[in-house]
Design a protein around this motif. Structure first.
Motif, short mmCIF file in Angstrom:
data_model
loop_
_atom_site.label_atom_id
_atom_site.label_comp_id
_atom_site.label_asym_id
_atom_site.label_seq_id
_atom_site.Cartn_x
_atom_site.Cartn_y
_atom_site.Cartn_z
N LEU A 53 -1.42 9.22 4.83
CA LEU A 53 -2.30 9.06 3.68
C LEU A 53 -1.97 7.72 3.05
O LEU A 53 -0.80 7.32 3.02
N GLY A 54 -2.98 7.04 2.54
CA GLY A 54 -2.71 5.75 1.91
C GLY A 54 -3.73 5.38 0.86
O GLY A 54 -4.81 5.98 0.78
N ILE A 55 -3.34 4.42 0.03
CA ILE A 55 -4.23 3.86 -0.98
C ILE A 55 -4.02 2.35 -0.96
O ILE A 55 -2.88 1.88 -1.06
N GLU A 56 -5.09 1.60 -0.79
CA GLU A 56 -5.00 0.14 -0.74
C GLU A 56 -4.48 -0.41 -2.06
O GLU A 56 -4.86 0.07 -3.13
N ASP A 57 -3.62 -1.41 -1.97
CA ASP A 57 -3.07 -2.04 -3.18
C ASP A 57 -4.17 -2.57 -4.09
O ASP A 57 -4.02 -2.55 -5.32
N SER A 58 -5.26 -3.04 -3.52
CA SER A 58 -6.35 -3.60 -4.33
C SER A 58 -6.98 -2.56 -5.25
O SER A 58 -7.61 -2.91 -6.24
N ALA A 59 -6.77 -1.28 -4.96
CA ALA A 59 -7.32 -0.21 -5.79
C ALA A 59 -6.40 0.15 -6.94
O ALA A 59 -6.77 0.92 -7.82
N LEU A 60 -5.20 -0.41 -6.93
CA LEU A 60 -4.20 -0.07 -7.95
C LEU A 60 -4.16 -1.12 -9.04
O LEU A 60 -4.52 -2.26 -8.84
N PRO B 6 -8.94 6.27 -4.35
CA PRO B 6 -9.58 6.07 -3.05
C PRO B 6 -8.59 6.27 -1.90
O PRO B 6 -8.12 5.31 -1.28
N VAL B 7 -8.26 7.50 -1.60
CA VAL B 7 -7.28 7.83 -0.58
C VAL B 7 -7.91 7.73 0.81
O VAL B 7 -9.06 8.14 1.02
N MET C 86 0.85 -1.18 0.00
CA MET C 86 0.00 0.00 0.00
C MET C 86 0.89 1.24 0.00
O MET C 86 1.68 1.43 0.91
N PRO C 87 0.77 2.09 -1.03
CA PRO C 87 1.52 3.35 -1.01
C PRO C 87 1.02 4.24 0.13
O PRO C 87 -0.19 4.34 0.35
N THR C 88 1.95 4.85 0.85
CA THR C 88 1.58 5.75 1.95
C THR C 88 2.45 7.00 1.90
O THR C 88 3.51 7.01 1.27
N GLN C 89 1.98 8.02 2.58
CA GLN C 89 2.72 9.27 2.69
C GLN C 89 2.39 9.89 4.04
O GLN C 89 1.22 10.02 4.39
N LYS C 90 3.39 10.24 4.80
CA LYS C 90 3.17 10.93 6.07
C LYS C 90 3.22 12.44 5.84
O LYS C 90 3.95 12.91 4.96
N ALA C 91 2.45 13.16 6.64
CA ALA C 91 2.43 14.63 6.55
C ALA C 91 2.00 15.18 7.91
O ALA C 91 1.44 14.46 8.73
N VAL C 92 2.27 16.44 8.11
CA VAL C 92 1.85 17.13 9.33
C VAL C 92 0.83 18.19 8.94
O VAL C 92 1.05 18.96 8.00
N LYS D 176 1.56 6.58 -10.01
CA LYS D 176 0.58 7.67 -9.99
C LYS D 176 0.08 7.88 -8.56
O LYS D 176 -0.06 9.01 -8.10
N ALA D 177 -0.18 6.77 -7.87
CA ALA D 177 -0.67 6.85 -6.49
C ALA D 177 0.36 7.50 -5.58
O ALA D 177 0.03 8.39 -4.78
N ALA D 178 1.62 7.09 -5.70
CA ALA D 178 2.68 7.67 -4.87
C ALA D 178 2.83 9.15 -5.13
O ALA D 178 2.98 9.95 -4.20
#
Length: 97
Positions: free
Chosen positions: A64-71, A32-33, A1-7, A79-81
């Motif tokens: 933030l994340g997007i489930e692998d099943s959506a990719l 579907p984020v 699952m692609p993820t991204q941390k943010a504040v 694109k998701a990353a």
């Protein structure tokens, strides 16, 4: 699952205008984020109500994340990353002007 941390840097957190700007940007990605922080379940970042109810306050770290099943393959993963990086930058740029 692609993820991204943010504040979250908006002084009022993800409420009212900052939440609406963020949700609109998520919706425009067409992906579907989800968004989460420590202690709460993932919520659909395309839903203004869910985002505001989760109480993402000023200074909190979110993921933030997007489930692998959506990719659909490597291109979609790239694109998701990229979309998650852009959304993370948006959250971190909503501080006081």
């Amino acid at each position: 699952m692609p993820t991204q941390k943010a504040v979250v840097t908006a002084p009022i957190g993800l409420h009212a205008r900052p939440a609406a700007v963020f949700v609109r940007a998520v919706t425009e990605t067409g992906l579907p984020v989800t968004i989460t922080k420590a202690g709460i379940r993932r919520v659909d970042a395309r839903s203004l109500l869910h985002v505001m109810a989760a109480d993402f306050s000023y200074g909190c770290e979110v993921e933030l994340g997007i489930e692998d099943s959506a990719l659909n393959g490597a291109l979609s993963r790239e694109k998701a990353a990229a979309a998650l990086r852009t959304l993370g930058e948006l959250l971190e740029s909503q501080g006081p002007e």
